[in-house]
Design a protein around this motif. Structure first.
Motif, PDB file in Angstrom:
ATOM      1  N   ARG A 132      12.678   5.738  -1.643  1.00 30.37           N
ATOM      2  CA  ARG A 132      13.742   5.099  -2.435  1.00 30.37           C
ATOM      3  C   ARG A 132      13.845   3.627  -2.061  1.00 30.37           C
ATOM      4  NH1 ARG A 132      18.676   8.836  -0.944  1.00 30.37           N
ATOM      5  NH2 ARG A 132      17.633   8.597   1.075  1.00 30.37           N
ATOM      6  N   ALA A 133      14.343   2.822  -2.991  1.00 28.87           N
ATOM      7  CA  ALA A 133      14.421   1.375  -2.787  1.00 28.87           C
ATOM      8  C   ALA A 133      15.869   0.912  -2.760  1.00 28.87           C
ATOM      9  CB  ALA A 133      13.661   0.649  -3.893  1.00 28.87           C
ATOM     10  N   GLN A 134      16.177   0.030  -1.818  1.00 32.58           N
ATOM     11  CA  GLN A 134      17.499  -0.596  -1.731  1.00 32.58           C
ATOM     12  C   GLN A 134      17.341  -2.092  -1.957  1.00 32.58           C
ATOM     13  OE1 GLN A 134      19.746   0.187   1.921  1.00 32.58           O
ATOM     14  NE2 GLN A 134      20.409  -1.940   1.955  1.00 32.58           N
ATOM     15  N   PHE A 135      18.055  -2.643  -2.938  1.00 34.33           N
ATOM     16  CA  PHE A 135      17.992  -4.070  -3.219  1.00 34.33           C
ATOM     17  C   PHE A 135      18.524  -4.863  -2.027  1.00 34.33           C
ATOM     18  CE2 PHE A 135      20.340  -7.885  -4.592  1.00 34.33           C
ATOM     19  CZ  PHE A 135      19.314  -8.611  -5.201  1.00 34.33           C
ATOM     20  N   LEU A 136      17.777  -5.879  -1.602  1.00 38.47           N
ATOM     21  CA  LEU A 136      18.210  -6.741  -0.513  1.00 38.47           C
ATOM     22  C   LEU A 136      18.723  -8.077  -1.024  1.00 38.47           C
ATOM     23  CD1 LEU A 136      15.415  -6.190   2.183  1.00 38.47           C
ATOM     24  CD2 LEU A 136      17.756  -5.291   2.195  1.00 38.47           C
TER      25      LEU A 136
ATOM     26  N   CYS B 161       9.546  -3.080 -10.128  1.00 31.17           N
ATOM     27  CA  CYS B 161       9.298  -4.167 -11.083  1.00 31.17           C
ATOM     28  C   CYS B 161      10.391  -4.230 -12.142  1.00 31.17           C
ATOM     29  CB  CYS B 161       7.923  -3.987 -11.737  1.00 31.17           C
ATOM     30  SG  CYS B 161       6.543  -4.265 -10.594  1.00 31.17           S
ATOM     31  N   ALA B 162      10.875  -3.066 -12.579  1.00 29.18           N
ATOM     32  CA  ALA B 162      11.948  -3.043 -13.580  1.00 29.18           C
ATOM     33  C   ALA B 162      13.230  -3.650 -13.008  1.00 29.18           C
ATOM     34  CB  ALA B 162      12.194  -1.609 -14.045  1.00 29.18           C
ATOM     35  N   MET B 163      13.550  -3.331 -11.749  1.00 31.99           N
ATOM     36  CA  MET B 163      14.739  -3.912 -11.119  1.00 31.99           C
ATOM     37  C   MET B 163      14.586  -5.418 -10.955  1.00 31.99           C
ATOM     38  SD  MET B 163      16.261  -1.280  -8.267  1.00 31.99           S
ATOM     39  CE  MET B 163      14.734  -0.650  -7.583  1.00 31.99           C
ATOM     40  N   ALA B 164      13.357  -5.871 -10.645  1.00 32.16           N
ATOM     41  CA  ALA B 164      13.119  -7.301 -10.494  1.00 32.16           C
ATOM     42  C   ALA B 164      13.335  -8.031 -11.816  1.00 32.16           C
ATOM     43  CB  ALA B 164      11.707  -7.542  -9.971  1.00 32.16           C
ATOM     44  N   VAL B 165      12.852  -7.458 -12.911  1.00 31.12           N
ATOM     45  CA  VAL B 165      13.065  -8.065 -14.231  1.00 31.12           C
ATOM     46  C   VAL B 165      14.556  -8.077 -14.568  1.00 31.12           C
ATOM     47  CG1 VAL B 165      12.661  -7.780 -16.699  1.00 31.12           C
ATOM     48  CG2 VAL B 165      10.773  -7.488 -15.087  1.00 31.12           C
ATOM     49  N   ARG B 166      15.233  -6.982 -14.241  1.00 32.20           N
ATOM     50  CA  ARG B 166      16.683  -6.912 -14.485  1.00 32.20           C
ATOM     51  C   ARG B 166      17.419  -8.018 -13.743  1.00 32.20           C
ATOM     52  NH1 ARG B 166      20.055  -2.265 -11.620  1.00 32.20           N
ATOM     53  NH2 ARG B 166      22.121  -3.225 -11.710  1.00 32.20           N
TER      54      ARG B 166
ATOM     55  N   PRO C 104       0.811  -1.220   0.000  1.00 30.55           N
ATOM     56  CA  PRO C 104       0.000   0.000   0.000  1.00 30.55           C
ATOM     57  C   PRO C 104       0.846   1.273   0.000  1.00 30.55           C
ATOM     58  CG  PRO C 104       0.099  -0.919   2.216  1.00 30.55           C
ATOM     59  CD  PRO C 104       0.808  -1.893   1.312  1.00 30.55           C
ATOM     60  N   GLY C 105       0.302   2.298  -0.646  1.00 28.10           N
ATOM     61  CA  GLY C 105       0.878   3.627  -0.533  1.00 28.10           C
ATOM     62  C   GLY C 105       2.107   3.911  -1.360  1.00 28.10           C
ATOM     63  N   LEU C 106       2.492   3.001  -2.262  1.00 28.20           N
ATOM     64  CA  LEU C 106       3.674   3.259  -3.091  1.00 28.20           C
ATOM     65  C   LEU C 106       3.288   4.128  -4.288  1.00 28.20           C
ATOM     66  CD1 LEU C 106       5.520  -0.190  -3.305  1.00 28.20           C
ATOM     67  CD2 LEU C 106       5.812   1.634  -1.624  1.00 28.20           C
ATOM     68  N   ALA C 107       4.134   5.077  -4.595  1.00 30.32           N
ATOM     69  CA  ALA C 107       3.900   5.887  -5.792  1.00 30.32           C
ATOM     70  C   ALA C 107       4.001   4.997  -7.028  1.00 30.32           C
ATOM     71  CB  ALA C 107       4.932   7.009  -5.862  1.00 30.32           C
ATOM     72  N   PRO C 108       3.184   5.239  -8.050  1.00 34.27           N
ATOM     73  CA  PRO C 108       3.252   4.410  -9.263  1.00 34.27           C
ATOM     74  C   PRO C 108       4.656   4.359  -9.864  1.00 34.27           C
ATOM     75  CG  PRO C 108       1.311   5.811  -9.306  1.00 34.27           C
ATOM     76  CD  PRO C 108       2.118   6.248  -8.124  1.00 34.27           C
ATOM     77  N   GLU C 109       5.383   5.474  -9.793  1.00 33.94           N
ATOM     78  CA  GLU C 109       6.737   5.497 -10.355  1.00 33.94           C
ATOM     79  C   GLU C 109       7.654   4.545  -9.583  1.00 33.94           C
ATOM     80  OE1 GLU C 109       5.246   8.241  -9.057  1.00 33.94           O
ATOM     81  OE2 GLU C 109       4.361   8.973 -10.936  1.00 33.94           O
ATOM     82  N   LEU C 110       7.506   4.489  -8.244  1.00 34.27           N
ATOM     83  CA  LEU C 110       8.338   3.603  -7.446  1.00 34.27           C
ATOM     84  C   LEU C 110       7.985   2.143  -7.722  1.00 34.27           C
ATOM     85  CD1 LEU C 110      10.450   3.093  -5.296  1.00 34.27           C
ATOM     86  CD2 LEU C 110       8.701   3.462  -3.541  1.00 34.27           C
ATOM     87  N   THR C 111       6.686   1.845  -7.865  1.00 36.26           N
ATOM     88  CA  THR C 111       6.266   0.487  -8.201  1.00 36.26           C
ATOM     89  C   THR C 111       6.861   0.058  -9.532  1.00 36.26           C
ATOM     90  OG1 THR C 111       4.191   0.699  -6.959  1.00 36.26           O
ATOM     91  CG2 THR C 111       4.284  -1.005  -8.658  1.00 36.26           C
TER      92      THR C 111
END
Length: 614
Positions: A265-269, A239-244, A228-235
């Protein structure tokens, strides 16, 4: 086409995979340790093969035995589930080398991503090579880990070496690999992940986001989709990082890419190269069966060019046999009854099964889907509140209160939620009339043979233990049946008690198993009429808070050692987690009757610390 699948796992996930295989017309083979000889997953599968022993290292982590079991049972494919060997590239290769199909990603993809250190380097990130005071707090994490094992938050540089050693020891026991690394620990973040699914024809799906922020001991408690509450751009970015990540290792099958989200901001875990525990919320939102899709991909089928569209909101709560108010201590015993109305319930237990000490204490996952998040949260909280859960203590009340907490309903949660709110979420709140209902239900069977006399009736007294406190109730036999002061007894029998209090009727469904009594959702223990003597222990005695195994004793600890208040003395392993036992006070160790490897029961004397204080 796959005709027979060996499920290289146990419990809830094994039952979940068996269910889908049955729907697809595929035969199933279970494996089991000696502790799981009569477990539900062995009963629902078409065949079962014994793995001698009880410890995971001797059973569910023995890839050679599992491959041998698959061949002996005539299986033509292996599904690893999650945990145990699900992210072990060597096991995947052994399955393939034996001529079996592997329902998972290629070994090379597992190898690239299963080590958290290699995965971070693949994504252009580096763990901390050295740690200074300016880096604190930091997270020590097992490179081959999962499920919260081998993880430690370090806030004081003086604790780093000890926590590194503890994480290595736990990781080695859980995963057979003691590699650990250190990374910055972000306070106040949210744990968000993306479900990916890839076929052998080059198509990669992302099936939205999940929020898994509410955690205890780095293990998830409540999960939902979409986050919930994520900006569409962040979502879109997640998803783009997950595909990468998936394309970087030529991924095939179901996997999850995990992120820490803070300040937009997102940090890959990490990337988990397997199915996740929380996969049902994605299934509910997208209307898919991820296990079925895993199987079809393993058979060579192609995914549609685009994934199905998301609809509504789903939320899942993990029901654990544990006591959150006592340091999340795992609980054991007979699960007499488990019924949660109006939800999808994924479980590895049935009524009457025994919850043992050897494995994870999760009883079930309760999942609901609704058009909106608010409706899903309300439905799940209501279903858990009405659930019949008869047996060891569980986290049910914590789940209900968490779902109704204003920070959760407003989606203002972060990974420190339980650090801040645990005390307010775990206070006892038994129904004040439950002890009277229990006494009246018990008295029903005793009043049939002349309980009433044409004389003033003497009060009957019953005592119960409720939420750690003793409660005494009184009632009388009268011509009409049973009576108590201040309450009108509308109905009372062994199964149902109805009381009227200030004009409001209150119903209590009753159940009894020996001394354990359930009045509605309140658990009580019937106490004997006469008090029994209590076993004496010397002052400063440390008793085992749960059944388990002593895995470590503090280095150099011996009778005569001086200890500090709060100093770790022992580590008990119970239900997949290590539990630190500390000195109750500063003083001298005067007794040490246990040693590493020893099994202990609840209440076993571990040590005696003679306090320095007079």
């Amino acid at each position: 086409m796959i005709d027979s699948v060996l499920v290289a796992n146990r419990g809830e996930i094994a039952c979940r995979i068996v269910r889908t295989c049955r729907e697809l017309g595929i035969r199933t083979v279970a494996v089991h340790s000696d502790a799981d000889a009569h477990a539900l997953h062995t009963r629902v599968a078409d065949a079962a093969v014994r793995l001698p022993g009880t410890a995971p290292a001797d059973t569910y982590l023995r890839g050679d035995l599992i491959v041998r079991a698959a061949l002996a049972a005539g299986a033509d494919a292996v599904h690893p589930g999650y945990g145990f060997l699900s992210e072990n590239a060597g096991f995947a290769r052994a399955v393939l080398d034996a001529g079996l199909k592997w329902i998972g990603p290629p070994p090379e993809a597992i190898e690239a991503m299963a080590s958290k250190t290699r995965a971070k380097k693949l994504m252009g990130l580096e763990p901390l090579a050295t740690v200074t005071a300016d880096d604190l707090p930091v997270l020590v994490k097992a490179a081959a880990g999962g499920g919260g094992r081998g993880m430690r938050v370090v806030r004081d540089l003086a604790d780093l070496d000890a926590e590194l050693a503890a994480a290595r020891a736990e990781a080695l026991g859980a995963f057979g690999d003691d590699e650990v690394f250190v990374e910055p620990y972000v306070e106040g973040g949210r744990h968000v992940e993306v479900q990916v699914l890839a076929d052998t024809h080059g198509t990669v799906w992302t099936l939205g986001t999940r929020d898994c922020t509410l955690q205890r001991r780095h293990q998830k408690v409540i999960e939902e989709a979409p986050a919930p509450g994520l900006a569409p751009e962040l979502t879109d970015s997640l998803c783009a990082m997950a595909v990468r990540a998936a394309r970087a290792v030529d991924y095939v099958g179901a996997g999850t890419v995990e992120f820490l989200v803070a300040d937009g901001r997102a940090q890959f875990l990490e990337m988990n190269t397997r199915l996740q525990v929380e996969h049902p919320v994605t299934e509910e939102v997208f209307g898919v069966d991820l296990v079925a899709l895993q199987i079809r991909i393993a058979e060579g089928a192609a995914l549609d060019h685009e994934p199905p569209r998301a609809r509504g909101h789903a939320i899942e709560a993990r029901l654990y046999a544990e006591d959150p108010a006592r340091g999340w201590a795992p609980q054991t015993g007979t699960l007499h009854r488990l019924a949660v109305p109006g939800v999808r319930l994924d479980t590895g237990y049935a009524d009457g099964d025994t919850i043992g000490v050897h494995y994870d204490p999760m009883l079930a996952k309760a999942v609901v889907h609704a058009p909106t998040r608010a409706e899903a949260v309300r439905r799940l909280a209501g279903a858990l509140e009405r659930a019949e859960i008869h047996g060891p203590v569980t986290n049910r009340d914590l789940l209900v209160r968490s779902l109704r907490h204003e920070d959760f309903t407003a989606a203002r949660m972060d990974t420190g939620f339980y650090d801040r709110h645990l005390a307010g979420l775990t206070g006892p709140a038994p129904d004040p009339y439950a002890p009277l209902a229990a006494a009246l239900a018990d008295a029903h069977g005793r009043s049939r043979f002349g309980g009433w006399r044409n004389l003033p009736s003497q009060e009957q007294v019953k005592r119960y233990l409720v939420a750690g406190e003793e409660r005494e109730v009184r009632y009388r036999h009268i011509r009409e049946g049973l009576a108590a002061d201040g309450v009108r007894v509308v109905h009372a029998d062994a199964d149902l008690v109805v009381l009227e209090v200030d004009g409001v009727r209150r119903k209590f469904a009753m159940a009894r198993y020996g001394d354990q009594v359930y009045a509605g959702t309140t658990a009580l223990t019937a106490l004997p009429r006469f008090r029994e003597p209590i076993a004496d222990h010397a002052p400063g005695s440390l008793l085992a808070p749960m059944p388990g195994t002593v895995v470590r004793v503090a280095e150099g600890l011996a009778v005569g050692s001086s200890v500090r208040a709060g100093e770790p003395l022992f580590w008990l392993e119970a239900m997949k987690m290590e539990h630190k036992i500390t000195a109750p006070a500063a003083g001298t160790l005067t007794a040490l009757p246990v040693a590493p490897g020893q099994q202990v029961e609840l209440g076993t004397l571990l040590a005696v610390v003679e306090s320095d204080q007079p």
